[in-house]
Design a protein around this motif. Structure first.
Motif, mmCIF file in Angstrom:
data_model
loop_
_atom_site.group_PDB
_atom_site.id
_atom_site.type_symbol
_atom_site.label_atom_id
_atom_site.label_comp_id
_atom_site.label_asym_id
_atom_site.label_seq_id
_atom_site.Cartn_x
_atom_site.Cartn_y
_atom_site.Cartn_z
ATOM 1 N N ASN A 13 4.224 -15.866 5.132
ATOM 2 C CA ASN A 13 3.846 -15.248 3.856
ATOM 3 C C ASN A 13 4.424 -13.846 3.826
ATOM 4 O OD1 ASN A 13 2.070 -16.907 2.213
ATOM 5 N ND2 ASN A 13 0.626 -16.782 3.923
ATOM 6 N N GLN A 14 4.953 -13.448 2.680
ATOM 7 C CA GLN A 14 5.458 -12.088 2.488
ATOM 8 C C GLN A 14 5.486 -11.837 0.983
ATOM 9 O OE1 GLN A 14 9.620 -11.601 3.408
ATOM 10 N NE2 GLN A 14 9.423 -9.401 3.742
ATOM 11 N N TRP A 15 4.441 -11.167 0.472
ATOM 12 C CA TRP A 15 4.381 -10.918 -0.958
ATOM 13 C C TRP A 15 3.601 -9.645 -1.257
ATOM 14 C CZ3 TRP A 15 -0.465 -10.415 -2.811
ATOM 15 C CH2 TRP A 15 -1.496 -11.068 -2.157
ATOM 16 N N GLY A 16 3.807 -9.128 -2.451
ATOM 17 C CA GLY A 16 3.063 -7.961 -2.907
ATOM 18 C C GLY A 16 2.982 -7.929 -4.420
ATOM 19 N N ARG A 17 1.944 -7.292 -4.922
ATOM 20 C CA ARG A 17 1.748 -7.076 -6.355
ATOM 21 C C ARG A 17 1.369 -5.606 -6.548
ATOM 22 N NH1 ARG A 17 3.765 -11.363 -6.477
ATOM 23 N NH2 ARG A 17 2.891 -13.351 -7.052
ATOM 24 N N TYR A 18 1.646 -5.092 -7.746
ATOM 25 C CA TYR A 18 1.260 -3.709 -8.026
ATOM 26 C C TYR A 18 0.857 -3.550 -9.479
ATOM 27 C CZ TYR A 18 5.711 -2.849 -10.414
ATOM 28 O OH TYR A 18 6.756 -2.893 -11.292
ATOM 29 N N THR A 19 0.066 -2.496 -9.725
ATOM 30 C CA THR A 19 -0.276 -2.048 -11.070
ATOM 31 C C THR A 19 -0.041 -0.545 -11.113
ATOM 32 O OG1 THR A 19 -1.971 -3.758 -11.292
ATOM 33 C CG2 THR A 19 -2.094 -1.892 -12.816
ATOM 34 N N LYS A 20 0.696 -0.093 -12.113
ATOM 35 C CA LYS A 20 0.970 1.332 -12.297
ATOM 36 C C LYS A 20 0.368 1.758 -13.628
ATOM 37 C CE LYS A 20 4.753 4.673 -12.486
ATOM 38 N NZ LYS A 20 4.675 5.214 -13.845
ATOM 39 N N ILE A 21 -0.499 2.762 -13.578
ATOM 40 C CA ILE A 21 -1.102 3.340 -14.778
ATOM 41 C C ILE A 21 -0.793 4.828 -14.732
ATOM 42 C CG2 ILE A 21 -3.219 3.737 -16.076
ATOM 43 C CD1 ILE A 21 -4.395 1.278 -14.588
ATOM 44 N N GLY A 22 0.054 5.273 -15.632
ATOM 45 C CA GLY A 22 0.500 6.663 -15.570
ATOM 46 C C GLY A 22 1.231 6.899 -14.254
#
Length: 167
Positions: free
Chosen positions: A56-65
């Motif tokens: 397994n090799q994964w990532g997610r992100y959320t950018k607010i400002g």
């Protein structure tokens, strides 16, 4: 609005200035950026990744400002032959311009480690080449220690999250 989405012209956003008046020193009350996406955690030991393979090799992100929250997971099938301290590169955004450690501390879950003590935190750092990375840190006998290649096993599994500030 032809497709159901509200679009704001470049350089504009939602202005919250009418709701301000906090006790801090504000620099902006304009929300002009929101983004969700993926990234790939790139595990390296001492700046190299010879022979590392993943289940397994994964990532997610959320950018607010300027605030970015990332979550990542790696499950090794082979830790490879590189040596040195563990670092996760590949973050979707660089940190704000800093020297040394940005004091963002995240959380993590792990299994399959050859570790004396325990991993207690992940921190964001910037190296001499202005590359931003996550560094897991451990505690043994009341001292903070870097986590290195000898602490990882061929079946190490790690999930982590951290929030940091961009430039």
């Amino acid at each position: 609005i032809s497709d159901g989405n509200l679009r704001v012209a470049d350089g504009h956003g939602i202005d919250f200035s009418a709701t301000g008046n906090g006790s801090g020193t504000m620099t902006s009350e304009l929300l002009d950026d929101y983004e969700e996406g993926s990234w790939t955690p790139d595990l390296q030991f001492g700046g190299a990744k010879v022979g590392i393979t993943y289940n397994n090799q994964w990532g997610r992100y959320t950018k607010i400002g300027r605030q970015v929250t990332v979550i990542g997971r790696i499950t090794l099938s082979n830790k490879g032959s590189s040596g040195g301290n563990a670092r996760f590169y590949g973050l979707p955004y660089a940190t704000q311009s800093i020297t040394g450690t940005q004091m963002s501390i995240g959380s993590l879950w792990y299994s399959g480690f050859n570790l004396q003590g325990s991993i207690v935190q992940v921190v964001i750092r910037t190296d001499g080449n202005n590359a931003t990375y996550i560094e897991p840190k451990g505690v043994t006998t009341n001292s903070e220690d870097a986590i290195g290649d000898s602490d990882f096993a061929n079946n190490t599994d790690m999930v982590f999250t951290i929030t940091y500030t961009t430039a």
